[in-house]
Design a protein around this motif. Sequence first.
Motif, PDB file in Angstrom:
ATOM      1  N   SER A   1     -10.708  43.626  -7.621  1.00 35.41           N
ATOM      2  CA  SER A   1     -10.581  42.234  -8.058  1.00 35.41           C
ATOM      3  C   SER A   1     -11.809  41.876  -8.897  1.00 35.41           C
ATOM      4  O   SER A   1     -12.912  42.258  -8.565  1.00 35.41           O
ATOM      5  CB  SER A   1     -10.463  41.308  -6.849  1.00 35.41           C
ATOM      6  N   GLY A   2     -11.619  41.154  -9.988  1.00 32.93           N
ATOM      7  CA  GLY A   2     -12.709  40.842 -10.921  1.00 32.93           C
ATOM      8  C   GLY A   2     -12.917  42.007 -11.856  1.00 32.93           C
ATOM      9  O   GLY A   2     -12.435  43.112 -11.594  1.00 32.93           O
ATOM     10  N   PRO A   3     -13.641  41.793 -12.992  1.00 34.51           N
ATOM     11  CA  PRO A   3     -13.821  42.881 -13.954  1.00 34.51           C
ATOM     12  C   PRO A   3     -14.608  44.040 -13.343  1.00 34.51           C
ATOM     13  O   PRO A   3     -15.626  43.824 -12.694  1.00 34.51           O
ATOM     14  CB  PRO A   3     -14.604  42.219 -15.106  1.00 34.51           C
ATOM     15  N   ASP A   4     -14.105  45.250 -13.498  1.00 36.58           N
ATOM     16  CA  ASP A   4     -14.797  46.419 -12.966  1.00 36.58           C
ATOM     17  C   ASP A   4     -14.609  47.570 -13.936  1.00 36.58           C
ATOM     18  O   ASP A   4     -13.557  48.215 -13.941  1.00 36.58           O
ATOM     19  CB  ASP A   4     -14.263  46.776 -11.577  1.00 36.58           C
ATOM     20  N   VAL A   5     -15.633  47.827 -14.759  1.00 39.71           N
ATOM     21  CA  VAL A   5     -15.478  48.850 -15.801  1.00 39.71           C
ATOM     22  C   VAL A   5     -15.624  50.258 -15.248  1.00 39.71           C
ATOM     23  O   VAL A   5     -15.331  51.222 -15.943  1.00 39.71           O
ATOM     24  CB  VAL A   5     -16.476  48.629 -16.969  1.00 39.71           C
ATOM     25  N   THR A   6     -16.119  50.415 -14.027  1.00 34.57           N
ATOM     26  CA  THR A   6     -16.322  51.768 -13.498  1.00 34.57           C
ATOM     27  C   THR A   6     -15.272  52.166 -12.466  1.00 34.57           C
ATOM     28  O   THR A   6     -15.449  53.130 -11.736  1.00 34.57           O
ATOM     29  CB  THR A   6     -17.755  51.932 -12.923  1.00 34.57           C
ATOM     30  N   GLY A   7     -14.179  51.416 -12.376  1.00 34.67           N
ATOM     31  CA  GLY A   7     -13.025  51.913 -11.627  1.00 34.67           C
ATOM     32  C   GLY A   7     -12.877  51.460 -10.195  1.00 34.67           C
ATOM     33  O   GLY A   7     -11.908  51.829  -9.537  1.00 34.67           O
ATOM     34  N   GLY A   8     -13.814  50.671  -9.663  1.00 35.90           N
ATOM     35  CA  GLY A   8     -13.652  50.088  -8.332  1.00 35.90           C
ATOM     36  C   GLY A   8     -13.507  51.111  -7.221  1.00 35.90           C
ATOM     37  O   GLY A   8     -13.993  52.242  -7.300  1.00 35.90           O
ATOM     38  N   MET A   9     -12.811  50.696  -6.152  1.00 36.81           N
ATOM     39  CA  MET A   9     -12.696  51.509  -4.932  1.00 36.81           C
ATOM     40  C   MET A   9     -12.002  52.851  -5.193  1.00 36.81           C
ATOM     41  O   MET A   9     -12.387  53.883  -4.644  1.00 36.81           O
ATOM     42  CB  MET A   9     -11.943  50.710  -3.861  1.00 36.81           C
ATOM     43  N   ALA A  10     -10.972  52.837  -6.054  1.00 34.43           N
ATOM     44  CA  ALA A  10     -10.218  54.073  -6.289  1.00 34.43           C
ATOM     45  C   ALA A  10     -11.140  55.153  -6.879  1.00 34.43           C
ATOM     46  O   ALA A  10     -11.139  56.304  -6.437  1.00 34.43           O
ATOM     47  CB  ALA A  10      -9.042  53.802  -7.224  1.00 34.43           C
TER      48      ALA A  10
END
Length: 268
Positions: free
Chosen positions: A213-222
Amino acid sequence: MSELVFVKLGGSLITDKAKPLCARREVIASCAGAIAQALSGGTQLLLGHGSGSFGHPLAARYSTRRGVRSPSEWFGFAAVAHAARLLNVLVIGALLEQGVPAFPIPASALAIARGGELRSLDCRPLQEAWEAGLLPVTYGDVAFDDEWGGTIISTDQLFAFLAPRLRPHRIVLATDTDGVFEADPHRFPGAKRYQEIRAGECQAVLRQIGAASGPDVTGGMADKVRRMCELVRSMPGLRVQILSGHVPHVLAAAIMGRATEAGTTIVA
Ligand code: IPE
């Protein structure tokens, strides 16, 4: 020899991802307390932290992760580096307040990427910091890139690169949620938590878990789960624990290897 542990304070934990440049100072302070406690117990640490609402919105605006070529993109590169550093200043300040001699190790100054992946990073400043009794603190940052001009390197990428070279006993990733869930637990409160993920089941887990959730350019939890599964597959003795950073004594216990039930553990 004391145990070496890599610890990350995630950007979703230490910032409010919905509000640009909004640090959660009280969370940073309580995590700094947990880190001070673990250090006083004799654990050797490499601390890293994410960028949350500091680096990500600017990195998304200038699409820094996918390469840096035009003057405007290079302006964005500098602006992202500045935002990431501002958050680092707050984290270092909170640790110094606790009496911890925290010392910044910015990847932008030490690392070179190629095609968005880390290719080289000079480990000497880390070793020197430990020898001097300092706590090295790195963070998700911009980096020059041999193919793309520039890119973003996440803390998870830094840890995955450094682990085979420095051989930590465990990696603790403190986030805003208590581990890895089948769906975002903030939106789906009944979502099931994975207590343990075996690296071999990584693909099935990745298909299941939700987007950040929210902008995440490095791919988040996945992306975190994918990289950590790859890492434990190549270093089978390594344990990676992803857990909430909101309960300081649990975080301190996890860093010291004593909170084995908390969050999600990734094993080979
Ligand atoms: C992101 O680093 C770095 C920038 C966007 C500058 P991370 O991937 O380690 O940070 P979080 O935890 O997602 O915020």
